[in-house]
Design a protein around this motif. Structure first.
Motif, PDB file in Angstrom:
ATOM      1  N   ALA A 175       9.343   4.852  -8.739  1.00  0.00           N
ATOM      2  CA  ALA A 175       8.770   5.724  -9.571  1.00  0.00           C
ATOM      3  C   ALA A 175       9.561   6.510 -10.432  1.00  0.00           C
ATOM      4  O   ALA A 175       9.398   6.852 -11.463  1.00  0.00           O
ATOM      5  CB  ALA A 175       7.738   6.552  -8.611  1.00  0.00           C
ATOM      6  N   GLY A 216       2.917   2.370  -3.323  1.00  0.00           N
ATOM      7  CA  GLY A 216       1.834   2.779  -4.384  1.00  0.00           C
ATOM      8  C   GLY A 216       1.552   4.157  -3.901  1.00  0.00           C
ATOM      9  O   GLY A 216       1.580   5.139  -4.509  1.00  0.00           O
ATOM     10  N   SER A 218      -6.382   6.038  -0.264  1.00  0.00           N
ATOM     11  CA  SER A 218      -4.998   5.697   0.125  1.00  0.00           C
ATOM     12  C   SER A 218      -4.495   6.272   1.458  1.00  0.00           C
ATOM     13  O   SER A 218      -3.748   5.712   2.118  1.00  0.00           O
ATOM     14  CB  SER A 218      -4.167   5.715  -1.035  1.00  0.00           C
ATOM     15  OG  SER A 218      -2.886   5.186  -0.986  1.00  0.00           O
ATOM     16  N   GLN A 238       0.642  -1.227  -0.024  1.00  0.00           N
ATOM     17  CA  GLN A 238      -0.140   0.055  -0.125  1.00  0.00           C
ATOM     18  C   GLN A 238       0.868   1.300   0.047  1.00  0.00           C
ATOM     19  O   GLN A 238       0.548   2.309  -0.733  1.00  0.00           O
ATOM     20  CB  GLN A 238      -0.995   0.008   1.127  1.00  0.00           C
ATOM     21  CG  GLN A 238      -2.267   1.061   1.275  1.00  0.00           C
ATOM     22  CD  GLN A 238      -1.819   2.421   1.693  1.00  0.00           C
ATOM     23  OE1 GLN A 238      -0.498   2.577   2.528  1.00  0.00           O
ATOM     24  NE2 GLN A 238      -2.230   3.348   1.221  1.00  0.00           N
ATOM     25  N   ALA A 247      -6.127   5.500  -9.800  1.00  0.00           N
ATOM     26  CA  ALA A 247      -4.754   5.556 -10.439  1.00  0.00           C
ATOM     27  C   ALA A 247      -5.112   5.346 -11.913  1.00  0.00           C
ATOM     28  O   ALA A 247      -4.335   5.990 -12.547  1.00  0.00           O
ATOM     29  CB  ALA A 247      -3.664   4.807  -9.908  1.00  0.00           C
ATOM     30  N   PHE A 254       2.309   1.650 -12.038  1.00  0.00           N
ATOM     31  CA  PHE A 254       2.860   0.907 -10.856  1.00  0.00           C
ATOM     32  C   PHE A 254       1.980   1.192  -9.528  1.00  0.00           C
ATOM     33  O   PHE A 254       1.740   0.356  -8.997  1.00  0.00           O
ATOM     34  CB  PHE A 254       4.184   1.549 -10.742  1.00  0.00           C
ATOM     35  CG  PHE A 254       4.863   1.403  -9.366  1.00  0.00           C
ATOM     36  CD1 PHE A 254       5.497  -0.309  -9.197  1.00  0.00           C
ATOM     37  CD2 PHE A 254       4.974   2.134  -8.344  1.00  0.00           C
ATOM     38  CE1 PHE A 254       5.991  -0.344  -7.909  1.00  0.00           C
ATOM     39  CE2 PHE A 254       5.756   1.850  -7.056  1.00  0.00           C
ATOM     40  CZ  PHE A 254       6.143   0.647  -6.992  1.00  0.00           C
ATOM     41  N   VAL A 255       1.477   2.410  -9.510  1.00  0.00           N
ATOM     42  CA  VAL A 255       0.805   2.863  -8.407  1.00  0.00           C
ATOM     43  C   VAL A 255      -0.402   2.088  -8.364  1.00  0.00           C
ATOM     44  O   VAL A 255      -0.989   1.667  -7.369  1.00  0.00           O
ATOM     45  CB  VAL A 255       0.550   4.418  -8.570  1.00  0.00           C
ATOM     46  CG1 VAL A 255      -0.728   4.838  -7.450  1.00  0.00           C
ATOM     47  CG2 VAL A 255       1.719   5.228  -8.396  1.00  0.00           C
ATOM     48  N   ALA A 304      -7.136   1.870  -6.697  1.00  0.00           N
ATOM     49  CA  ALA A 304      -6.662   1.368  -8.274  1.00  0.00           C
ATOM     50  C   ALA A 304      -7.434   2.129  -9.236  1.00  0.00           C
ATOM     51  O   ALA A 304      -6.640   2.549 -10.280  1.00  0.00           O
ATOM     52  CB  ALA A 304      -6.804  -0.086  -8.100  1.00  0.00           C
ATOM     53  N   GLY A 363       9.462   3.463  -2.741  1.00  0.00           N
ATOM     54  CA  GLY A 363       8.424   3.814  -3.586  1.00  0.00           C
ATOM     55  C   GLY A 363       8.795   4.882  -4.518  1.00  0.00           C
ATOM     56  O   GLY A 363       8.937   4.677  -5.777  1.00  0.00           O
ATOM     57  N   MET A 388      -0.041  -1.654  -7.278  1.00  0.00           N
ATOM     58  CA  MET A 388       0.163  -1.646  -5.944  1.00  0.00           C
ATOM     59  C   MET A 388      -0.966  -1.599  -5.255  1.00  0.00           C
ATOM     60  O   MET A 388      -1.252  -2.105  -4.148  1.00  0.00           O
ATOM     61  CB  MET A 388       1.298  -0.799  -5.413  1.00  0.00           C
ATOM     62  CG  MET A 388       2.602  -0.844  -5.882  1.00  0.00           C
ATOM     63  SD  MET A 388       3.515  -2.379  -5.261  1.00  0.00           S
ATOM     64  CE  MET A 388       3.410  -3.323  -6.683  1.00  0.00           C
ATOM     65  N   ALA A 389      -1.966  -0.831  -5.652  1.00  0.00           N
ATOM     66  CA  ALA A 389      -3.415  -0.599  -5.104  1.00  0.00           C
ATOM     67  C   ALA A 389      -4.202  -1.941  -5.096  1.00  0.00           C
ATOM     68  O   ALA A 389      -4.839  -2.398  -4.243  1.00  0.00           O
ATOM     69  CB  ALA A 389      -4.043   0.593  -5.577  1.00  0.00           C
TER      70      ALA A 389
END
Length: 452
Positions: free
Chosen positions: A402, A270, A358, A267, A334, A428-429, A331, A398, A432-433
């Motif tokens: 990124a 992201g 988030s 978590q 994002a 990517f974010v 998610a 993280g 991760m979500a």
């Protein structure tokens, strides 16, 4: 209400009275002292308000670093330094504060009679560090002062709050934790606007000195109301100092703890890239200098609502459901809102939705820590500390991931999806979500197994 919280409630009710040595000089008789009630009463909510104030000024300051980063990169004497070195200032402070929590809590449990003094000393160090940093002319000086020294002192100042939260609140621990943690969002909303204006009017040096005074005065008032519920007993010949928390190996091997650590890790991996890049991304869409600051402020402010809401829900319902909701919602934000964000309206919408779902994720921490600890009171605070360790590591890893995914060659390009080279970052974010949402099923299974 889950079983571990019920056990802790009975445990708290047994502590409504405690024995303290009398002052008759003999040492054989005792006085029965009535303790303040848990979950209610003026003292409990005074602690909650004071802890929220500390959260606001300590973690709200961390959420403001994006304003300083933008200032450092475009103003002397720091503008010639690399973005990596400038980013290290805020990252170091944030990571140190998260990672050191578990160690500070363990030391505080061992030396409870020294905690309040340590908090006052830590506040003094924070104030002096900010004043000294106002004279800095090199980025490495800011990394040492604002990053390392301030981070260490701020962690000592704040960590006891996590330990005392489980003393003051049981059935309403999630709600109280949400209110306290929400302070970071309040500070993250107000401080970027205030500090940004201050930097424009009086410059870096006087901004740091003014902020040092504000921090010192406000945190001093908050410290007055931040106290443990249980009376502190000084060690003596007939009362040796308590040992380090017992059952640590069993605690570290707890499947539910391991599942929650994994969940917090993915978590946070992201979350932090967005908190770092949201202002920079916004600046690519507009020539306005205030829009990136407003987006960052909204991003931080939206977490306040979800902090409180998630904490309150977790007091009555399984927190695995909140983890699932947070992960799926983040998610979608994002992949869709940020992915197709070609105008300020979509960026504002993304900041509000992702920042809330988030950013408010730690609202589940009180319920999860309580269930992990079971009837061992000390382990509740240690679980909080363990969550902080993985989040601190993710705060470093993280943004690095990124940054490596950002395609600088497409920085000025306009695409249907993933403008300005941020496509891989957004994916990517989002991934991760999604991983966070999937972890909810593992947490639910481990929670159910623990209760059986």
């Amino acid at each position: 209400m889950s079983e571990p919280i019920e056990l802790t409630t009975r445990e708290a009710s047994d502590q409504e009275k405690t024995d303290l040595p009398s002052d008759d000089g003999v040492g054989n008789s005792v006085n029965v002292v009535e303790l303040p009630p848990v979950d209610r009463g003026m003292k409990a909510w005074l602690f909650c308000a004071s802890a929220c104030a500390l959260e606001t000024f300590i973690w709200g300051w961390n959420n403001t670093y994006g304003v300083f980063q933008e200032f450092y990169t475009s103003n002397p004497p720091f503008e010639s330094s690399s973005l990596v070195s400038i980013s290290a200032i805020g990252t170091a402070s944030l990571a140190i504060q998260y990672i050191e929590i578990i160690l500070v809590i363990a030391v505080c449990q061992r030396y409870p009679d020294k905690v309040k003094l340590a908090m006052w000393i830590a506040l003094l160090v924070c104030v002096v560090t900010l004043v000294v940093s106002s004279f800095a002319t090199q980025v490495w000086e800011l990394i040492v002062l604002q990053g390392a020294v301030f981070g260490l002192a701020a962690g000592v100042l704040y960590a006891p709050i996590v330990m005392w939260l489980s003393e003051w609140f049981v059935q309403r621990r999630g709600l109280a934790g949400g209110i306290i943690f929400g302070g970071s969002g309040v500070g993250g909303f107000a401080f970027p606007l205030a500090i940004g204006a201050c930097l424009d009017k009086v410059g870096f040096s006087w901004t740091m000195r003014i902020w040092a005074i504000v921090l010192g005065v406000c945190c001093s008032l908050a410290l007055i109301g931040s106290n443990p519920r249980l009376p502190v007993r000084k060690p003596g010949i007939d009362r040796p100092r308590s040992s380090w928390p017992s059952g640590m190996m069993g605690f570290l091997k707890n499947p539910l703890l391991l599942c929650m650590l994994a969940t917090n890790a993915v978590q946070a991996l992201g979350f932090f890239p967005v908190s770092v890049f949201i202002s920079t991304y916004t600046s690519t869409l507009t020539t306005s200098t205030i829009s990136p600051t407003i987006v960052l402020a909204l991003f931080n402010a939206s977490s306040v609502v979800c902090y409180v809401l998630f904490g309150r829900i977790c007091d009555s319902y399984p927190y695995a459901g909140v983890i699932l909701f947070s992960g799926l919602g983040s998610a979608l934000a994002a992949f869709l809102l940020w992915g197709f964000a070609t105008n300020l309206g979509l960026v504002f919408a993304f900041a509000l939705v992702f920042g809330g779902l988030s950013g408010g994720f730690p609202g589940v921490w009180p319920a999860a820590a309580t269930e992990i600890a079971g009837s061992v009171h000390e382990h509740t605070s240690l679980a909080f500390g363990a969550f902080g360790v993985v989040k601190g590591i993710a705060a470093i890893v993280g943004p690095i991931i990124a940054a490596s995914l950002h395609d600088k060659r497409q920085a000025g390009s306009y695409e249907k999806y993933g403008d300005h080279g941020y496509r891989k970052v957004e994916i990517f974010v989002g991934v991760m979500a999604v991983a966070t949402a999937l972890c909810a099923f593992g947490v639910a299974f481990a929670s159910k197994s623990k209760r059986v």
